[in-house]
Design a protein around this motif. Structure first.
Motif, short mmCIF file in Angstrom:
data_model
loop_
_atom_site.label_atom_id
_atom_site.label_comp_id
_atom_site.label_asym_id
_atom_site.label_seq_id
_atom_site.Cartn_x
_atom_site.Cartn_y
_atom_site.Cartn_z
N TYR A 337 34.38 66.45 35.51
CA TYR A 337 35.57 65.62 35.64
C TYR A 337 35.68 65.19 37.09
O TYR A 337 35.62 66.02 38.00
N ASP A 339 37.88 63.72 40.15
CA ASP A 339 39.28 63.58 40.58
C ASP A 339 39.27 63.10 42.01
O ASP A 339 39.16 63.90 42.94
N THR A 385 35.89 60.67 32.90
CA THR A 385 37.34 60.58 33.04
C THR A 385 37.93 61.54 32.00
O THR A 385 37.20 62.19 31.26
N LYS A 386 39.26 61.61 31.95
CA LYS A 386 39.90 62.43 30.92
C LYS A 386 40.28 61.58 29.70
O LYS A 386 41.03 62.03 28.84
N ASN A 436 49.98 55.50 32.88
CA ASN A 436 49.28 56.10 34.03
C ASN A 436 50.02 57.38 34.41
O ASN A 436 50.95 57.36 35.20
N GLY A 440 46.90 63.04 35.02
CA GLY A 440 45.57 62.58 34.62
C GLY A 440 45.41 62.35 33.14
O GLY A 440 44.37 61.85 32.70
N THR A 445 43.53 58.55 34.58
CA THR A 445 42.31 58.59 35.39
C THR A 445 41.62 57.23 35.48
O THR A 445 40.51 57.13 36.02
N LYS A 447 42.53 55.01 37.44
CA LYS A 447 42.46 54.73 38.88
C LYS A 447 41.15 55.21 39.49
O LYS A 447 40.64 54.62 40.44
N ASN A 448 40.58 56.29 38.92
CA ASN A 448 39.30 56.78 39.44
C ASN A 448 38.16 55.80 39.16
O ASN A 448 37.17 55.75 39.89
N TRP A 454 32.45 56.03 41.22
CA TRP A 454 32.48 56.10 39.76
C TRP A 454 31.69 54.95 39.14
O TRP A 454 30.77 55.16 38.37
#
Length: 548
Positions: A337, A339, A385-386, A436, A440, A445, A447-448, A454
């Motif tokens: 994952y 973050d 991602t989650k 959002n 998470g 996620t 945004k990641n 990524w």
């Protein structure tokens, strides 16, 4: 050329110098006969026995509670800094020669993990800024700047580091051309300013200060002035006008104004002060009431989060029951994952209940999910991602904004498809929404996905979105942040030309060129979530694999 180097210990300092007289080379490197406070080694001996000498001196440093290194000659500074780099008790490094520090020594300072203070005669301005910003090392230079203006004299600005580190600035005069030039130079160089004290207030001075703050993108600054010897009406009117004119910049960058009242003024305005205290008490009550409301909201969010977590575990168990491994050894899958809040990628590898869609019998999954919620139309998964959820669809885009998968009230909502989309025969643009959430979950996620660490990973660029009738892979071709708009949420197009213009618009917004070709027959998937009240994070992917 070899050097003979002397290490002298006194008080809290170890001094390193080049020897200037002949010595007995037989005893030069013999630590058994050298006074502990006057150690002498040849440069060649140090290089050949670097770890031994470094550890020997480090023990002496620890024993004598030394935290400062003083380097007396620049031509031995390089090896001195090599030694210093391993002495974790050394916090200060002082260069005594009145010479500008060269770039090779700067690089060694940049590698030092322990020092937090450097003193030297002079150093290039951009190197000082780099050490301060990258290593949080404070630099002090002794090279004096000749004071040319009252501004420099009043504020005791005699060196570049005085200007760079100055936190409190006093302006007690009207700017003449020389003062103005020095003030502008100060604002360009300084990195630590917190307060500007204006002694004799005027609209001209205040306008100049504000212009320089904005021009140099300064933040977290308080501009203060005294009521005494100044016209309050001028101050009130001027500050009110400036706050109105630059409201957005002041609010986003924490620019504040402070007015100091004299004792005489407070005595004359005693009753006004009492009324102010009553008003303050009322404000305090409002704040406490608001805090109570926030506390209730926090509890509700905590409760909602726990409910969502329980549902996610329930849904993951459905996936796990439907696993179809390629062989009996594929019992668990490790998932990384990500973050990250910036461009630096940090990953934590952990075991989870995550199940790859590649090994999952989704016919069985959807059969179970539809029994739990007949609104289920698909399952979406985004690598690293989650995002790994069933997707639902209602007859409006508001229903699942505040309901969970089991249709219970929940502020965190669920992942849902646009009510206009056809989940069986997918439209040109299939749109999926989600909140959002800071923790998470949902689309928290996405945004990641906006970070290079990524989207530069090719395996992350493939999104899995399956429906009860199809298993599909989607290739990301655009991702971006944008001010609130609905122009990317179209689902129907009158012509191929209109659709291609639409696709080209989406590609032009992307943070990265994914080199993905699109055509009028392309079907795309759009993921949309709020980044703030006025901005959105958006991801677009094109269908590349479709199996029944």
């Amino acid at each position: 050329m070899d050097f003979n180097i002397v290490f002298k210990l006194s008080a809290s300092t170890i001094s390193i110098s080049e020897m200037k007289k002949d010595v007995d080379y037989k005893s030069l490197n013999n630590t058994n006969i050298i006074d502990l406070k006057d150690l002498r080694f040849s440069n060649a001996y140090i290089k050949e026995n670097f770890e031994l000498v470094s550890n020997f001196l480090n023990l002496a440093i620890i024993k004598n509670n030394i935290d400062t290194v003083q380097i007396n000659n620049l031509n031995i500074a390089s090896i001195a800094l090599d030694l210093t780099a391993s002495w974790n008790h050394i916090k200060k490094i002082i260069f005594k020669p009145d010479k500008k520090l060269p770039y090779d020594l700067f690089l060694k300072l940049l590698d030092n993990k322990y020092a937090n203070y450097i003193e030297c005669f002079d150093m290039s301005h951009y190197l000082i800024e780099r050490l301060d910003m990258n290593k949080n090392i404070k630099i002090k230079t002794r090279n004096k700047i000749k004071a040319k203006s009252e501004f420099m004299i009043v504020n005791s600005l005699s060196s570049f580091t005085d200007i760079y580190y100055k936190k409190y600035l006093v302006i007690s005069f009207n700017f003449n051309p020389g003062d103005l030039d020095e003030f502008k130079s100060f604002m360009r160089i300084n990195a630590k300013l917190k307060t500007i004290k204006v002694v004799n207030y005027s609209n001209e001075i205040m306008t100049t200060i504000i212009n320089e703050i904005i021009e140099n993108k300064k933040t977290n600054i308080t501009i203060e002035t005294n009521e005494k010897n100044n016209d309050l009406n001028t101050i009130y009117n001027s500050v009110s006008y400036l706050k109105k004119s630059f409201h957005k910049y002041f609010e986003e960058n924490n620019i504040n104004f402070k007015l100091n009242y004299s004792k005489e003024y407070k005595s004359k305005n005693f009753f006004k002060e009492i009324n102010f205290k009553i008003f303050t008490t009322l404000i305090l009550f409002i704040i406490l009431f608001s805090a109570a409301v926030v506390g209730i909201n926090y509890y509700q969010q905590y409760r909602d989060k726990n409910n969502i977590d329980a549902q996610i575990l329930d849904l993951e168990s459905i996936l796990k029951d439907a696993e179809e491994y390629l062989n009996e050894d594929n019992n668990e899958t490790d998932v990384d994952y990500i973050d990250v809040l910036d461009e630096t990628q940090t990953t934590t590898k952990k075991k989870s209940n995550y199940v790859s869609s590649y090994y999952t019998n989704f016919d069985q999954v959807f059969e179970t999910l539809l029994q739990k919620n007949s609104d289920t139309v698909g399952w979406i998964q985004v690598n690293n991602t989650k995002i790994n959820y069933p997707v639902v669809k209602s007859d409006s885009n508001s229903y699942y904004l505040n309901r969970d998968y089991f249709k219970k009230k929940n502020s965190m909502g669920w992942i849902f498809m646009d009510y206009r989309n056809n989940p069986e025969n997918l439209d040109k643009n299939t749109i999926i929404y989600g909140h959002n959430i800071k923790q998470g979950i949902m689309f928290g996620t996405i945004k990641n996905m906006m970070n290079k660490s990524w989207y530069n990973n090719a395996t992350n660029q493939i999104i899995t979105f399956n429906t009860p009738s199809k298993n599909m892979k989607w290739q990301i071709f655009s991702l971006y942040q944008i001010n609130e708009t609905e122009d990317y949420l179209k689902t129907e197009f009158e012509s191929d030309e209109e659709y291609m213009n639409f696709l080209n618009m989406l590609k032009s917004r992307s943070k990265n060129d994914f080199h993905v070709e699109l055509n009028p027959n392309s079907k795309i998937l759009t993921l949309s979530t709020c980044f703030s009240h006025s901005t959105r994070h958006v991801v677009h992917a094109v269908l590349i694999e479709d199996t029944n």
